[in-house]
Design an enzyme around this catalytic site. Sequence first.
Site, PDB file in Angstrom:
ATOM      1  N   SER A 156       0.860  -1.187   0.000  1.00 12.35           N
ATOM      2  CA  SER A 156       0.000   0.000   0.000  1.00 12.35           C
ATOM      3  C   SER A 156       0.893   1.233   0.000  1.00 12.35           C
ATOM      4  O   SER A 156       1.750   1.372  -0.867  1.00 12.35           O
ATOM      5  CB  SER A 156      -0.952  -0.038   1.203  1.00 12.35           C
ATOM      6  OG  SER A 156      -1.889   1.013   1.137  1.00 12.35           O
ATOM      7  N   HIS A 183      -2.357  -0.987  -3.425  1.00 16.43           N
ATOM      8  CA  HIS A 183      -3.380   0.045  -3.248  1.00 16.43           C
ATOM      9  C   HIS A 183      -2.884   1.325  -3.906  1.00 16.43           C
ATOM     10  O   HIS A 183      -1.836   1.867  -3.518  1.00 16.43           O
ATOM     11  CB  HIS A 183      -3.637   0.315  -1.761  1.00 16.43           C
ATOM     12  CG  HIS A 183      -4.207  -0.860  -1.029  1.00 16.43           C
ATOM     13  ND1 HIS A 183      -4.146  -0.973   0.340  1.00 16.43           N
ATOM     14  CD2 HIS A 183      -4.843  -1.970  -1.462  1.00 16.43           C
ATOM     15  CE1 HIS A 183      -4.728  -2.094   0.723  1.00 16.43           C
ATOM     16  NE2 HIS A 183      -5.153  -2.719  -0.359  1.00 16.43           N
ATOM     17  N   ASP A 276      -4.875  -4.832   5.543  1.00 13.84           N
ATOM     18  CA  ASP A 276      -5.198  -5.629   4.367  1.00 13.84           C
ATOM     19  C   ASP A 276      -3.997  -6.488   3.973  1.00 13.84           C
ATOM     20  O   ASP A 276      -2.879  -5.991   3.857  1.00 13.84           O
ATOM     21  CB  ASP A 276      -5.593  -4.708   3.211  1.00 13.84           C
ATOM     22  CG  ASP A 276      -6.177  -5.467   2.029  1.00 13.84           C
ATOM     23  OD1 ASP A 276      -6.688  -6.583   2.236  1.00 13.84           O
ATOM     24  OD2 ASP A 276      -6.129  -4.940   0.900  1.00 13.84           O
TER      25      ASP A 276
END
Length: 334
Positions: A156, A183, A276
């Site tokens: 991310s 992400h 996540d």
Amino acid sequence: MTSGLSYRVLLVGGGLRLLARTLFDSDALTSAGECGFIEALDVVQAQSPDVMLMDLTSVDALDAIERIMAERPTPILALDPGVLSREEAFRALALGALDVVERPATPGPEFWHSTARRLTMLAQVRVVRHVQGKLKRLAAHDGPEAPFPLVAIAASLGGPKAISHVLRVIPRGFPAPVAICQHISEGFTEGLAHWLSTETPLRVLEATHEQVMEPGSVYIAPSGAHLLVRPEGKLVLDPRPPVRGFRPSCDLLLSSAAEAFGRRCIGVILTGMGRDGARGLKEIRERGGRTIAQNAETCVVYGMPREAVQMGAAEEILPLDRIGATLLEWVETC
């Protein structure tokens, strides 16, 4: 139980909050929120509800029950709106739900008041872990072995630079494909793939639906779809809603890699905010795969890797400059 005689209820299944407007009329129940089936286990682990109300509107509900009762046993009342077959609805009991009740098409206040009483009773039941569900998940990859090893990477905030650092030390001819969930803002994945292709000798592509992976190639999850992998090496773009706000979801990619590739999977979780990917990395390790989390000192944000480490998902915790070399070493034994 929280305090006194008040119990926290997690609603699982889209739209239950609107249907169950009168469920929390009394002080006996309070809301622990609402979520979908895919993220239910994560929400249970985060919120620790006293009881759950599960709407059986999809076979994903049965999978959620199985996961929850194997990993974080919680009293579950399943509602059967008639979407699944009666046999499938009653499977909820075999998987660990305490009770199944039929939900009318237009349930009124009387139905919800009755459901509230039932939830209050079930919240006081001590449930046990369903070991069979855990064993079934761990043995899910007993079929034919995957055609090649797979490296699956989750990242991310700070991820593009970290991914570049990892990939640039991997030579052409690497005997595994690399699937990546990063992400990033909508519409930027194609540009990310193009930029990474200038940073590594590997071929880098934005993944497409039903594309067959090839060793030595890197596949980036595109914006607006979850990237999943299948045992035969095929990629699937899944349009289901975001999971905990993310689409693509790192957890879904890593979980599918764990199920499809088993011990031939290497999972990596790099810098990023939130959690996540941590659960998916743990699934890779549980199925015999090997796992790496980037260490705190080299992360831009030590969020996702920290969650993985705390969960016991990481076999190795490595600085960024050692991850690529470790992949080269490990892939030879997968």
